[in-house]
Design a protein around this motif. Structure first.
Motif, PDB file in Angstrom:
ATOM      1  N   HIS A  12       0.854  -1.209   0.000  1.00 38.21           N
ATOM      2  CA  HIS A  12       0.000   0.000   0.000  1.00 38.21           C
ATOM      3  C   HIS A  12       0.881   1.247   0.000  1.00 38.21           C
ATOM      4  CE1 HIS A  12      -3.570  -2.471   0.816  1.00 38.21           C
ATOM      5  NE2 HIS A  12      -2.804  -3.160   1.683  1.00 38.21           N
ATOM      6  N   GLY A  13       0.273   2.410  -0.308  1.00 36.48           N
ATOM      7  CA  GLY A  13       0.983   3.690  -0.270  1.00 36.48           C
ATOM      8  C   GLY A  13       1.492   4.132  -1.642  1.00 36.48           C
ATOM      9  N   PRO A  14       2.612   4.853  -1.695  1.00 38.86           N
ATOM     10  CA  PRO A  14       3.133   5.418  -2.949  1.00 38.86           C
ATOM     11  C   PRO A  14       3.437   4.368  -3.961  1.00 38.86           C
ATOM     12  CG  PRO A  14       4.192   6.459  -1.080  1.00 38.86           C
ATOM     13  CD  PRO A  14       3.385   5.317  -0.529  1.00 38.86           C
ATOM     14  N   ALA A  15       3.847   3.185  -3.519  1.00 43.31           N
ATOM     15  CA  ALA A  15       4.161   2.167  -4.507  1.00 43.31           C
ATOM     16  C   ALA A  15       2.936   1.724  -5.231  1.00 43.31           C
ATOM     17  CB  ALA A  15       4.841   0.993  -3.773  1.00 43.31           C
ATOM     18  N   SER A  20      -0.438   2.157 -10.431  1.00 42.95           N
ATOM     19  CA  SER A  20      -1.760   2.367 -11.067  1.00 42.95           C
ATOM     20  C   SER A  20      -1.884   3.829 -11.477  1.00 42.95           C
ATOM     21  CB  SER A  20      -2.881   1.989 -10.081  1.00 42.95           C
ATOM     22  OG  SER A  20      -2.754   0.642  -9.673  1.00 42.95           O
ATOM     23  N   PRO A  21      -1.358   4.321 -12.677  1.00 45.01           N
ATOM     24  CA  PRO A  21      -1.388   5.739 -13.092  1.00 45.01           C
ATOM     25  C   PRO A  21      -2.780   6.242 -13.360  1.00 45.01           C
ATOM     26  CG  PRO A  21      -0.552   4.363 -14.853  1.00 45.01           C
ATOM     27  CD  PRO A  21      -0.670   3.465 -13.635  1.00 45.01           C
ATOM     28  N   TRP A  22      -3.750   5.444 -13.652  1.00 46.23           N
ATOM     29  CA  TRP A  22      -5.097   5.936 -13.947  1.00 46.23           C
ATOM     30  C   TRP A  22      -5.740   6.582 -12.743  1.00 46.23           C
ATOM     31  CZ3 TRP A  22      -9.023   3.850 -11.100  1.00 46.23           C
ATOM     32  CH2 TRP A  22      -8.776   2.653 -10.413  1.00 46.23           C
ATOM     33  N   ALA A  27      -8.013  11.591 -10.403  1.00 47.80           N
ATOM     34  CA  ALA A  27      -7.978  12.621  -9.361  1.00 47.80           C
ATOM     35  C   ALA A  27      -7.787  14.002  -9.945  1.00 47.80           C
ATOM     36  CB  ALA A  27      -6.867  12.278  -8.364  1.00 47.80           C
ATOM     37  N   GLY A  28      -6.946  14.106 -10.959  1.00 46.64           N
ATOM     38  CA  GLY A  28      -6.742  15.425 -11.594  1.00 46.64           C
ATOM     39  C   GLY A  28      -7.997  15.932 -12.258  1.00 46.64           C
ATOM     40  N   LEU A  29      -8.774  15.063 -12.919  1.00 44.74           N
ATOM     41  CA  LEU A  29     -10.016  15.494 -13.557  1.00 44.74           C
ATOM     42  C   LEU A  29     -11.016  15.997 -12.536  1.00 44.74           C
ATOM     43  CD1 LEU A  29     -10.448  12.702 -16.275  1.00 44.74           C
ATOM     44  CD2 LEU A  29      -9.780  15.082 -16.613  1.00 44.74           C
ATOM     45  N   VAL A  30     -11.085  15.274 -11.385  1.00 42.16           N
ATOM     46  CA  VAL A  30     -12.014  15.705 -10.345  1.00 42.16           C
ATOM     47  C   VAL A  30     -11.650  17.089  -9.836  1.00 42.16           C
ATOM     48  CG1 VAL A  30     -12.849  15.211  -8.024  1.00 42.16           C
ATOM     49  CG2 VAL A  30     -12.622  13.353  -9.692  1.00 42.16           C
ATOM     50  N   VAL A  31     -10.363  17.339  -9.638  1.00 43.90           N
ATOM     51  CA  VAL A  31      -9.924  18.655  -9.143  1.00 43.90           C
ATOM     52  C   VAL A  31     -10.259  19.743 -10.146  1.00 43.90           C
ATOM     53  CG1 VAL A  31      -7.915  20.003  -8.487  1.00 43.90           C
ATOM     54  CG2 VAL A  31      -8.154  17.648  -7.668  1.00 43.90           C
ATOM     55  N   MET A  32     -10.074  19.487 -11.435  1.00 40.40           N
ATOM     56  CA  MET A  32     -10.353  20.504 -12.461  1.00 40.40           C
ATOM     57  C   MET A  32     -11.830  20.835 -12.524  1.00 40.40           C
ATOM     58  SD  MET A  32      -7.811  19.303 -15.546  1.00 40.40           S
ATOM     59  CE  MET A  32      -8.506  20.546 -16.587  1.00 40.40           C
TER      60      MET A  32
END
Length: 230
Positions: A12-15, A20-22, A27-32
């Motif tokens: 779990h965590g950063p690894a 999983s790049p998707w 998350a970026g789309l939600v922020v925008m």
């Protein structure tokens, strides 16, 4: 059983995020989307500013229309009372306006009687051929004279010289460089008729030798017109 190995547990965590790049993209789309809604709400909440300042310099201000009633209610400036028998006039020196003067009447110009041509008489024209006398050379016992014939017309013309002298005698006459004319002597003079015409605008000199005669002739004419020079 000591020889059995356990399967590795998922990390779990950063690894896990890196594997999983998707997840990052979602998350970026939600922020925008959230930022877009926030911006729209802020834009709708703004109200147009009211400009209460003075109008720009140079623009005409609107004026209310003037009605005839306003003109009648406007007080007129008071005039100074006029005394009986006196007319109002402006104070100060009068303006210096130059007085207009009429030009003197000019009557028709009348030429002197001596300069006006007579009725029915054409003006006198200068002669077409004229002559001028002069003494070329004087010596003891005689002299050589000359009559210069000038043709002022526009065509070639013949000519006749009549010369009169007191006393003495005619020795000879000649015209240099051209065929000689006809000489006729008479008592106290001679006539010479040209052998060739004098050209238009040109001249020719008739010379003669007189003995024991006065250098001032009694008469000299070219085609009947008196010679000049004496």
């Amino acid at each position: 059983m000591s020889g059995m190995r356990r399967a590795p547990r998922p990390s779990h965590g950063p690894a896990a995020i890196a594997s999983s790049p998707w997840i990052v993209v979602c998350a970026g789309l939600v922020v925008m989307v959230v930022l877009l809604f926030v911006a729209l709400g802020a834009y709708r909440g703004r109200s147009p500013a009211v400009d209460d300042g003075p109008p720009p310099a140079g623009l005409p201000l609107p004026q209310a229309p003037v009605t005839p009633s306003d003109l009648s209610s406007t007080p007129l400036p008071e005039r100074a009372p006029v005394l009986p028998g006196l007319s109002p006039r402006a104070s100060g020196p009068p303006p210096s306006t130059p007085a207009m003067s009429r030009p003197p009447a000019v009557g028709p110009t009348v030429a002197p009687t001596s300069l006006r041509p007579s009725a029915g008489v054409p003006p006198q024209q200068p002669p077409a051929v004229s002559g001028r006398y002069r003494v070329v050379q004087s010596f003891d016992g005689g002299f050589i004279g000359e009559v210069l014939i000038v043709n002022a017309s526009g065509v070639d013309r013949g000519w006749t010289v009549r010369f009169e002298f007191a006393g003495g005698r005619l020795v000879t006459t000649w015209v240099e460089g051209v065929p000689q004319g006809t000489v006729r002597q008479f008592d106290g003079g001679f006539t010479y008729v040209s052998g060739v015409d004098v050209p238009a605008g040109g001249s020719v000199a008739l010379r003669f030798h007189l003995e024991r005669a006065s250098t001032t002739p009694r008469g000299c004419t070219v085609d009947g017109v008196r010679c000049g020079g004496f």
